[in-house]
Design an enzyme around this catalytic site. Structure first.
Site, PDB file in Angstrom:
ATOM      1  N   SER A  39       0.820  -1.204   0.000  1.00 17.01           N
ATOM      2  CA  SER A  39       0.000   0.000   0.000  1.00 17.01           C
ATOM      3  C   SER A  39       0.852   1.250   0.000  1.00 17.01           C
ATOM      4  CB  SER A  39      -0.923  -0.014   1.213  1.00 17.01           C
ATOM      5  OG  SER A  39      -0.154  -0.149   2.383  1.00 17.01           O
ATOM      6  N   LYS A  40       0.192   2.382   0.125  1.00 17.48           N
ATOM      7  CA  LYS A  40       0.912   3.649   0.017  1.00 17.48           C
ATOM      8  C   LYS A  40       1.849   3.902   1.189  1.00 17.48           C
ATOM      9  CE  LYS A  40      -2.763   6.204  -0.941  1.00 17.48           C
ATOM     10  NZ  LYS A  40      -3.567   7.387  -1.302  1.00 17.48           N
ATOM     11  N   ARG A  41       1.493   3.302   2.304  1.00 16.21           N
ATOM     12  CA  ARG A  41       2.366   3.432   3.465  1.00 16.21           C
ATOM     13  C   ARG A  41       2.756   2.038   3.926  1.00 16.21           C
ATOM     14  NH1 ARG A  41       3.066   8.460   5.086  1.00 16.21           N
ATOM     15  NH2 ARG A  41       1.315   9.883   4.998  1.00 16.21           N
TER      16      ARG A  41
END
Length: 514
Positions: A268-270
Site C-alpha cells: 500500500s501507500k504506506r
RNA sequence: GUCCCGUUGGGCGAGUGGGCAAGCCGUCACUCUUUCACAGUGGAGACACCGGUUCGAACCCGGUACGGGAUACCA
C-alpha cells in the site's frame, strides 16, 4: 499480424503520486519495448474527473525520468497520435464513435437506470440469494434500457436528454478464452461478466472502452498491466471482438502483484518497513498527506530500477546487478513469475549498497559536499577542499548503504566529537589507557611524516613502551578521534584527519573523559 | 458468497518427470584486520496437504487448505 512494430504503453490515472508498483509496470513495459527495438508511450487515463489530482501527471513524468525510463511518445513529449490524455481525446469524440458503433451492431445498449434503481436491483438480487448481483443478461431484463423499452420510448428519452450510459451487451452463456503471455490460456464463462458501462452519463468513456480504442488507434502491440485487471480481461476480449479488432488486438500480459513485506496483501501507500513506497517525494494537494520518495531517501535511480526489475522477474542466472541496458537485453515475459512478490526492504537496501560501492569517489563527493556545507554552515570543508571530501567518501562508502548516511557516519571528519561512545569508555577507559592516549598524543606531535603506516607503527611502539596491549586501546583511540566505536579503517582515518587534528583530539579526550 | 490467479527454506527465487532441490538477502559460526565493519569460508533452513498417473514426481491430473485479486457510471 506478424512483424508488427512493438509498441507498449504505460497508462496510469492521475489520481495521486505514482506508487512504486506503478513504476514497475512502466519499467516492464519499457524493458520489453526497448528489447525489441520498439516504442514506449505514456498515456494519461484521466477519465474519472472526480478522482483527478492536480500535479499527479507531472509527478508521473518526473518519476519515470528519474528512474531512467525514457518516453518515446505521449504526454510530455508528444507524437503522431496526440493528444495522449483521454480527457482531451474524449473532446474529439473519439470514444463516442465506437460506442455508437457497438450500439448499431447490437452489442451495446442505452441504460437509463438511476443510481437508486441500480442499488435497489442489487439489494433485490442479494435478497434472492443470487451469488453475484450484477447488471447482466438476466437482470437487465428488469431494468430501464433500450432492450426493455420500445424503440419509441428510447428515442423519447434520448431526445429529452435523459441521463444514460451505454453498456456492453454481454452474452448469457458463452465461453471466453484468451491467452496471457505470463499466465497462458485463461477461460471464463460470459455469465461471470457483467454488462460493463462503456460510456458514462457525463460522456466520458470508462477505462474498458477507452483503453481498447486508444490501444487500437495507437497501434499498441502488447498490453501489460497489473494482475488486478485479469478479471475484466474477458469483457475486453468481447469489446475487441464486437469492434472487429480481435485479430489485431494487443497481446496481453498481467503482472503479479507486489505484496507488502509482512503478512499478505497488496503493497500500500504506506508501509511500516521504513522504506519509501514512492519514487519521489509526494504530497497530496487535497489531503496534504505526504510521502517520502526513494530519490530523497538517498537511493540511486539505478538501484531503484534494478530492485524493481527483480520484483516478479529474474534472469534465470545468478546475476543480480543489472544496468538498464543489461535489463533491456535480459528481459522477457517468459521469465516473469505468476505469483505475487513480497517486497523485501533489506534486499532493497542491499541493492543500493552495491551501487554505492561501485560509484566513483568523486561522484559521491559531489553528492556529499552539499550536505557537508549545510551541516557545518559552510565551515567544515573549508580549506580542505573537494579532495578531502573525496577521501572521506572513499573511506565511508565501504560501510554505508546510502549517501544520506554519510554525515552521521563521518561527521567527525569535519567537526570534533562532542561526546564519546559510553559503552566503549566504560569498558576500556582506565588509568593505564588514559596514560597511553596522553603518551600517544605526545609521540604523534613529534612525528614528521604522518601517513597511515607511520601512525600505525608509532601507535604500536607507544603501546609497547607503555606496556599496553594494543588491542585494548585501539578502539579507545578510535573513540577519542571520532566519538564512535565503529567506523572506517582506523589508520587511514587517522592520516586523513591529519596530525594536528589528531593530536588536538587526543588531548581533548584525555581532559574530557573521566 | 461467486469467479479468476497463485502456493519451493524467514524473504526473493532457480527448477519444467530421473543422480545429495541452484543462487541472492537475512540469520548463525569461523577466518582475516591485535578495534567496529567490509570481505572470505562454512552451517542451519523448503517442494502447503491428501489422493491419483508413472518404474520414477517439486514438476502431470483431481480434491482440500491457505493467500491474493475482482465483483462500481474507479482505474
Amino acid at each position: 499480424m506478424e512483424n508488427k512494430r512493438v509498441r507498449l504503453r504505460f497508462a496510469p490515472s492521475p489520481t495521486g503520486g505514482l506508487h512504486m508498483g506503478g513504476v514497475r509496470t512502466a519499467l516492464f513495459n519499457y524493458l520489453f519495448a526497448k528489447k525489441h527495438g520498439g516504442d514506449f508511450l505514456l498515456r494519461i487515463e484521466d477519465t474519472d474527473q472526480t478522482r483527478y489530482v492536480k500535479g499527479a501527471e507531472e509527478y508521473i513524468v518526473a518519476a519515470l525520468n528519474w528512474t531512467g525510463i525514457k518516453i518515446d511518445e505521449g504526454v510530455s513529449v508528444g507524437g503522431p497520435h496526440a493528444p495522449y490524455r483521454q480527457s482531451e481525446r474524449k473532446e474529439l469524440g473519439i470514444y463516442k464513435k465506437y460506442a455508437d458503433q457497438l450500439i448499431q451492431s447490437g452489442h451495446a445498449y442505452y441504460a437509463f437506470d438511476t443510481a437508486e434503481e441500480l442499488d435497489a436491483m442489487r439489494k433485490r438480487l442479494e435478497a434472492a440469494k443470487v451469488a453475484a448481483p450484477q447488471y447482466n443478461a438476466v437482470s437487465r431484463q428488469n431494468m430501464r434500457n433500450s432492450l426493455t423499452l420500445s424503440e419509441d420510448e428510447t428515442k423519447k428519452l434520448l431526445d429529452a436528454g435523459t441521463p444514460h450510459v451505454i453498456r456492453l451487451k454481454v452474452p448469457r452463456n458463452e465461453e471466453i478464452r484468451f491467452h496471457d503471455i505470463i499466465r497462458g490460456w485463461v477461460v471464463v464463462n460470459s455469465s461471470q461478466v457483467d454488462d460493463k458501462v462503456l460510456l458514462k452519463s457525463d460522456g466520458m468513456p470508462t477505462y474498458h472502452l477507452a483503453h481498447i480504442v486508444d490501444d487500437k488507434l495507437m497501434e499498441i502491440s502488447h498490453a501489460v498491466r497489473g494482475e488486478e485487471w485479469l478479471p475484466s480481461a474477458p469483457a475486453h476480449i468481447l469489446i475487441y471482438r464486437y469492434l472487429g479488432w480481435e485479430e489485431t488486438m494487443p497481446q496481453l500480459a498481467h503482472l503479479p502483484l507486489i505484496l507488502k513485506p509482512d503478512g499478505n496483501g497488496k503493497l500500500s501507500k504506506r508501509d511500516k518497513s521504513g522504506l519509501p513506497m514512492f519514487p519521489l517525494n509526494w504530497t497530496d494537494p487535497s489531503t496534504n498527506e505526504s510521502y517520502i520518495g526513494y530519490r530523497e531517501s538517498g537511493f540511486f535511480p539505478e538501484a531503484f530500477a534494478n530492485m524493481l526489475a527483480f520484483l516478479g522477474w529474474n534472469p534465470g542466472t545468478t546475476q543480480e546487478l543489472f544496468s538498464m541496458d543489461e535489463l533491456i537485453q535480459a528481459f522477457s515475459f517468459e521469465r516473469v513469475n505468476k505469483s505475487g512478490a513480497k517486497f523485501d526492504p533489506e534486499k532493497t537496501k542491499w541493492f543500493n549498497q552495491q551501487y554505492l560501492r561501485k560509484k566513483a569517489d568523486s561522484e559521491l563527493a559531489a553528492l556529499f559536499a552539499p550536505v557537508v556545507e549545510e551541516k557545518t554552515n559552510g565551515q567544515g570543508a573549508k580549506g580542505k577542499g573537494q579532495d578531502y571530501i573525496e577521501k572521506v567518501c572513499k573511506l565511508i562508502k565501504e560501510k554505508a548503504h546510502f549517501v544520506s548516511e554519510f554525515w552521521e557516519m563521518g561527521k567527525f571528519f569535519f567537526i570534533a566529537p562532542d561526546a564519546y561512545d559510553a559503552d566503549v569508555i566504560k569498558k576500556r577507559w582506565n588509568e593505564g589507557s588514559a596514560k597511553f592516549i596522553a603518551a600517544l598524543a605526545t609521540e604523534y606531535k613529534n612525528m614528521g611524516d604522518f601517513t597511515a603506516a607511520e601512525a600505525e607503527r608509532v601507535f604500536k611502539a607507544t603501546a609497547e613502551n607503555t606496556g599496553t596491549n594494543p588491542g585494548q586501546v585501539m578502539q579507545l583511540f578510535r573513540v577519542c578521534l571520532s566519538g564512535m566505536g565503529g567506523g572506517p579503517v582506523l589508520f587511514e582515518m587517522t592520516e586523513l584527519l591529519g596530525k594536528d587534528e589528531v593530536v588536538k583530539r587526543l588531548e581533548t579526550a584525555v581532559q574530557k573523559i573521566k
